[in-house]
Design an enzyme around this catalytic site. Sequence first.
Site, PDB file in Angstrom:
ATOM      1  N   LYS A  60      53.629  38.929  48.022  1.00 16.80           N
ATOM      2  CA  LYS A  60      53.142  38.809  49.403  1.00 16.80           C
ATOM      3  C   LYS A  60      52.772  37.358  49.724  1.00 16.80           C
ATOM      4  O   LYS A  60      53.084  36.859  50.799  1.00 16.80           O
ATOM      5  CB  LYS A  60      51.911  39.706  49.627  1.00 16.80           C
ATOM      6  CG  LYS A  60      52.190  41.186  49.470  1.00 16.80           C
ATOM      7  CD  LYS A  60      51.006  42.032  49.902  1.00 16.80           C
ATOM      8  CE  LYS A  60      49.766  41.813  49.070  1.00 16.80           C
ATOM      9  NZ  LYS A  60      49.705  42.459  47.785  1.00 16.80           N
TER      10      LYS A  60
ATOM     11  N   ARG B 248      50.442  34.696  36.502  1.00 20.45           N
ATOM     12  CA  ARG B 248      50.001  34.010  37.737  1.00 20.45           C
ATOM     13  C   ARG B 248      48.783  33.129  37.465  1.00 20.45           C
ATOM     14  O   ARG B 248      47.872  33.501  36.742  1.00 20.45           O
ATOM     15  CB  ARG B 248      49.651  35.065  38.794  1.00 20.45           C
ATOM     16  CG  ARG B 248      49.099  34.453  40.076  1.00 20.45           C
ATOM     17  CD  ARG B 248      49.305  35.331  41.259  1.00 20.45           C
ATOM     18  NE  ARG B 248      48.484  36.538  41.251  1.00 20.45           N
ATOM     19  CZ  ARG B 248      48.523  37.439  42.222  1.00 20.45           C
ATOM     20  NH1 ARG B 248      49.336  37.273  43.239  1.00 20.45           N
ATOM     21  NH2 ARG B 248      47.769  38.513  42.158  1.00 20.45           N
TER      22      ARG B 248
ATOM     23  N   ARG C 161      43.131  34.607  37.923  1.00 20.25           N
ATOM     24  CA  ARG C 161      42.198  35.466  38.654  1.00 20.25           C
ATOM     25  C   ARG C 161      41.620  36.501  37.708  1.00 20.25           C
ATOM     26  O   ARG C 161      42.338  37.036  36.862  1.00 20.25           O
ATOM     27  CB  ARG C 161      42.940  36.166  39.798  1.00 20.25           C
ATOM     28  CG  ARG C 161      42.923  35.384  41.075  1.00 20.25           C
ATOM     29  CD  ARG C 161      43.831  35.958  42.111  1.00 20.25           C
ATOM     30  NE  ARG C 161      43.662  37.383  42.343  1.00 20.25           N
ATOM     31  CZ  ARG C 161      44.298  38.059  43.298  1.00 20.25           C
ATOM     32  NH1 ARG C 161      45.152  37.437  44.085  1.00 20.25           N
ATOM     33  NH2 ARG C 161      44.111  39.353  43.452  1.00 20.25           N
TER      34      ARG C 161
ATOM     35  N   ARG D 101      44.537  48.587  40.223  1.00 20.75           N
ATOM     36  CA  ARG D 101      44.977  48.186  41.568  1.00 20.75           C
ATOM     37  C   ARG D 101      46.208  48.976  42.003  1.00 20.75           C
ATOM     38  O   ARG D 101      46.357  49.302  43.188  1.00 20.75           O
ATOM     39  CB  ARG D 101      45.248  46.667  41.600  1.00 20.75           C
ATOM     40  CG  ARG D 101      43.955  45.866  41.551  1.00 20.75           C
ATOM     41  CD  ARG D 101      44.160  44.489  40.966  1.00 20.75           C
ATOM     42  NE  ARG D 101      44.624  43.522  41.919  1.00 20.75           N
ATOM     43  CZ  ARG D 101      45.140  42.330  41.568  1.00 20.75           C
ATOM     44  NH1 ARG D 101      45.281  42.010  40.294  1.00 20.75           N
ATOM     45  NH2 ARG D 101      45.509  41.475  42.479  1.00 20.75           N
TER      46      ARG D 101
HETATM   47  P1  AMP Z   1      44.307  40.614  47.072  1.00 16.94           P
HETATM   48  O1  AMP Z   1      44.182  39.137  46.933  1.00 16.94           O
HETATM   49  O2  AMP Z   1      44.925  41.044  48.371  1.00 16.94           O
HETATM   50  O3  AMP Z   1      44.931  41.281  45.877  1.00 16.94           O
HETATM   51  O4  AMP Z   1      42.779  41.185  47.147  1.00 16.94           O
HETATM   52  C1  AMP Z   1      41.890  40.992  46.077  1.00 16.94           C
HETATM   53  C2  AMP Z   1      40.738  41.973  46.185  1.00 16.94           C
HETATM   54  O5  AMP Z   1      40.037  41.770  47.430  1.00 16.94           O
HETATM   55  C3  AMP Z   1      41.132  43.449  46.210  1.00 16.94           C
HETATM   56  O6  AMP Z   1      41.337  43.974  44.900  1.00 16.94           O
HETATM   57  C4  AMP Z   1      39.920  44.060  46.907  1.00 16.94           C
HETATM   58  O7  AMP Z   1      38.798  44.125  46.042  1.00 16.94           O
HETATM   59  C5  AMP Z   1      39.607  43.015  47.970  1.00 16.94           C
HETATM   60  N1  AMP Z   1      40.333  43.264  49.236  1.00 16.94           N
HETATM   61  C6  AMP Z   1      41.283  42.469  49.821  1.00 16.94           C
HETATM   62  N2  AMP Z   1      41.722  43.005  50.966  1.00 16.94           N
HETATM   63  C7  AMP Z   1      41.048  44.183  51.132  1.00 16.94           C
HETATM   64  C8  AMP Z   1      41.064  45.217  52.108  1.00 16.94           C
HETATM   65  N3  AMP Z   1      41.877  45.184  53.161  1.00 16.94           N
HETATM   66  N4  AMP Z   1      40.220  46.262  51.931  1.00 16.94           N
HETATM   67  C9  AMP Z   1      39.385  46.332  50.891  1.00 16.94           C
HETATM   68  N5  AMP Z   1      39.328  45.402  49.913  1.00 16.94           N
HETATM   69  C10 AMP Z   1      40.143  44.329  50.022  1.00 16.94           C
END
Ligand code: AMP
Length: 216
Positions: free
Chosen positions: A13, A127, A160, A171
């Site tokens: 993404k 990553r 991360r 996840r």
């Molecule tokens: P990402 O970088 O999109 O993988 O997001 C990392 C973490 O941020 C996720 O595992 C969630 O803990 C939180 N997070 C990001 N976007 C959302 C969302 N739309 N709703 C809830 N938690 C989110």
Amino acid sequence: MNILIMGPAGAGKGTMSDLILKEYDIPHISTGDMLRENVRNNTELGKEAKSYMDAGKLVPDDVINAMVEKRLQEPDCQKGYLLDGFPRTLVQAKAFAEISEKIGKPVQSVIALEVGLDVLEERITGRRICPKCGAIYHIHNKPSKVEGKCDVCGSDLVQRKDDTIEQLKVRMDEYEKSTKPVIDFYAESGVVTEINAAEKPEVVFGHIKDALSKIQ
Ligand code: AMP
């Protein structure tokens, strides 16, 4: 142009979003990046979100919805937005249907990136990110020029906390349970394009451009 990009962790993404924003000149709004910035700056929102994020769990819907509503009112969103990582639950999607209608920016296209667990494992564990400017690297597929240092700002790269195989499984489960129904929700209005994201970035981006060219 009002676009959502969806897909499990490691689907690409971030990479595709960089290409989209260069081509279409709309802001890339990643709720994950916004939350990480809040955690770095130790804001109230960051303190609330951190424990959920470290565990690979979703941050509560009302916190996220309010954060996105505020962000989309900023001037750079006049031409539209590319939302990455939101909506991630049906509750968020339904709330966003109202928010986006209210601010006159309904979703026009949903890009759903699809990729198997084996590819995701390889991408996620390799990553590395820059904690300062957010640039993303991969130890094999996209190494930095100097090992362990960001090409853009020279900071030390980090992994991360949630980029481990164990957290990936959490996840992925969360994605299947909470986010797949969101794709089904948008599919009902015919705006979803599913794309095989295991292919090379330029091929994936070609499919994305085809999909976006169909926006009225
Ligand atoms: P990402 O970088 O999109 O993988 O997001 C990392 C973490 O941020 C996720 O595992 C969630 O803990 C939180 N997070 C990001 N976007 C959302 C969302 N739309 N709703 C809830 N938690 C989110």
